[in-house]
Design a protein around this motif. Structure first.
Motif: not given
Ligand code: GLU
Length: 441
Positions: A206-208, A39-43, A184-186, A202-204, A5-11, A188-190
């Motif tokens: 809002d990403h459906v 942990l994946r830093i989405d920067d 943009l996010y889309m 696993v995410r909120g 799994t990964r948690f991918a916050p934007s800093p 690189p994340s894939a």
């Molecule tokens: N950086 C994205 C966010 O914070 C990650 C979303 C995801 O988990 O793919 O919304």
């Protein structure tokens, strides 16, 4: 298959309670399955990402006890994105588009005027090589869109939401790269989810709709997509997505004296069919974690519930777990004596002050004789293991007092307060000398 799994916050800020919940659930699932949590830093957005937030995110995860097995940073992976981009472009999955933001806005308005949904009309696909050359000769650089496949519906079985179905024809081809080359996010994340071997996203919720788009990207890159769990969002106790929750993070929790175990216990269960319980250890939370137990309704976050869980968890913490946060000199016996009276650990220092003194004894005139006698008895009795019972038994016999009239004047003289920890636990810690001094009117 090892779960990853990964948690991918934007800093672009510190973690808020919603992010913390997402991180926790990714961690719980990895632990439950014997997998890894990354942990994946989405920067990718250099303008909005800040190093201080990267550091803060790591520190917060550490404090929460959510250790990660590895870390990736998107800003270090641009070469990979570039390579995948070229392959996708060569295969016709990505195309250049030249409209300005104003032109796109106008298109949306015209569509809205005709009662049509604001879907990109793919005008850029109709451009000839000559048209493109002419635009570029004018100095117009393209942005890039991913071309959605309209031939079949986009479907997946979401671990929380059940079967999901989208029609690509009702969605705009997403812009994946800006004219200045930034991402943009889309996409690189894939790309990362494939490259990092992520098995569960696993995410909120809002990403459906992003997932619908990203599923086509996985397919275009010839990859099997991960499983997806989109969780209902967290709302305030008033039932709304609150601004306050968006800024409520670890710093505020620490200031309020909330323990990481309390945050974990609450957020592991909120929004599930399992009751929230004051479980300090990770084990039972991991064991009971299951996406099938999550509901579709928003999960309500209530500060009062967190505070209550926190208090109950503090009452279960062992001396060794808190020793480094107690005043110097405060030992196991003192901790155990005052622990049931704490709502936050910092209050232990107040009770340490009561034990150590000085204390301003509260003595009513009507109790002076009684307390003079109490001081005399305290000075002479066999202090032994249970001085409180010896003292009160002797005074009960000599004064005829009982109940509150017996106990309260003693508590007020000995501690300066009307309420507090069990006197039987406290008096041995106060000790004979200080007790006699405080009891003497
Ligand atoms: N950086 C994205 C966010 O914070 C990650 C979303 C995801 O988990 O793919 O919304």
């Amino acid at each position: 298959m090892t779960v990853i799994t990964r948690f991918a916050p934007s800093p672009t800020g510190t973690l808020h309670v919603g992010n913390i919940r997402t991180a926790l659930h990714n961690w719980l699932w990895a632990k439950k399955t014997g997998g890894q949590f990354w942990l994946r830093i989405d920067d990718t957005d250099a303008g909005r990402s800040e190093e201080v937030f990267v550091t803060a995110i790591r520190t917060d995860l550490d404090w929460l006890g959510l250790a990660h097995d590895g870390e990736e940073r998107q800003s270090a992976r641009f070469a990979l994105y570039e390579a995948r981009f070229e392959t996708l472009r060569a295969a016709g999955h990505i195309y250049p588009a030249y409209e300005t933001a104003q032109e796109l806005d106008l298109k949306r308005k015209i569509a809205a005027g005709r009662g049509l949904p604001p879907i990109y009309d793919r005008a850029a696909l109709a451009l000839s090589d000559g048209d493109r050359a002419a635009l570029e000769a004018e100095g117009i650089r393209p942005h890039w869109r991913f071309r959605l496949e309209h031939s079949a519906p986009i479907e997946w079985d979401d671990l929380v939401r059940g079967h999901q179905r989208f029609d690509g024809a009702t969605m705009s081809d997403p812009v994946i790269r800006r004219a200045d080359g930034s991402w943009l996010y889309m996409l690189p994340s894939a790309i990362d989810d494939i490259d990092m071997g992520v098995t569960h996203v696993v995410r909120g919720e809002d990403h459906v709709s992003n997932t619908a788009l990203q599923l086509q990207m996985f397919a275009a890159m010839g990859a099997t997509p991960p499983a997806f769990a989109h969780e209902a969002l967290l709302v305030g106790s008033e039932g709304k997505l609150s601004k306050r929750l968006g800024s409520l993070g670890v710093e505020a929790f620490r200031e309020q004296g909330i323990e990481p175990q309390a945050i974990r216990a609450l957020l592991a269960r909120l929004g599930t069919s399992d009751p929230v319980e004051p479980i300090a250890e990770a084990g039972p939370l991991i064991a009971s974690f299951d996406f099938a137990r999550f509901g579709r309704a928003p999960a309500r976050f209530d500060d009062a519930e967190l505070a209550a869980v926190n208090t109950r968890i503090i009452h279960s913490l062992d001396f060794d777990q808190v020793a480094d946060r107690l005043p110097t000199g405060m030992g196991r016996a003192e901790w155990e004596a005052v622990r049931p009276n704490l709502t936050v650990i910092a209050e232990a220092a107040d009770w340490w002050g009561v034990i150590e003194g000085p204390v301003e004894s509260v003595i009513d005139d009507a109790d002076r004789d009684f307390l003079t006698e109490a001081a005399r008895v305290a000075g002479e009795l066999d202090w032994g293991a249970d001085p409180w019972h010896s003292l009160t038994a002797a005074l009960k016999a000599s004064s005829g007092r009982g109940g509150k009239a017996l106990f309260l004047p003693l508590r007020r003289a000995l501690t300066g307060r009307d309420h507090g920890p069990d006197m039987a636990a406290l008096l041995p810690l106060i000790g004979r000398a200080r007790a006699v001094e405080r009891l003497t009117p």
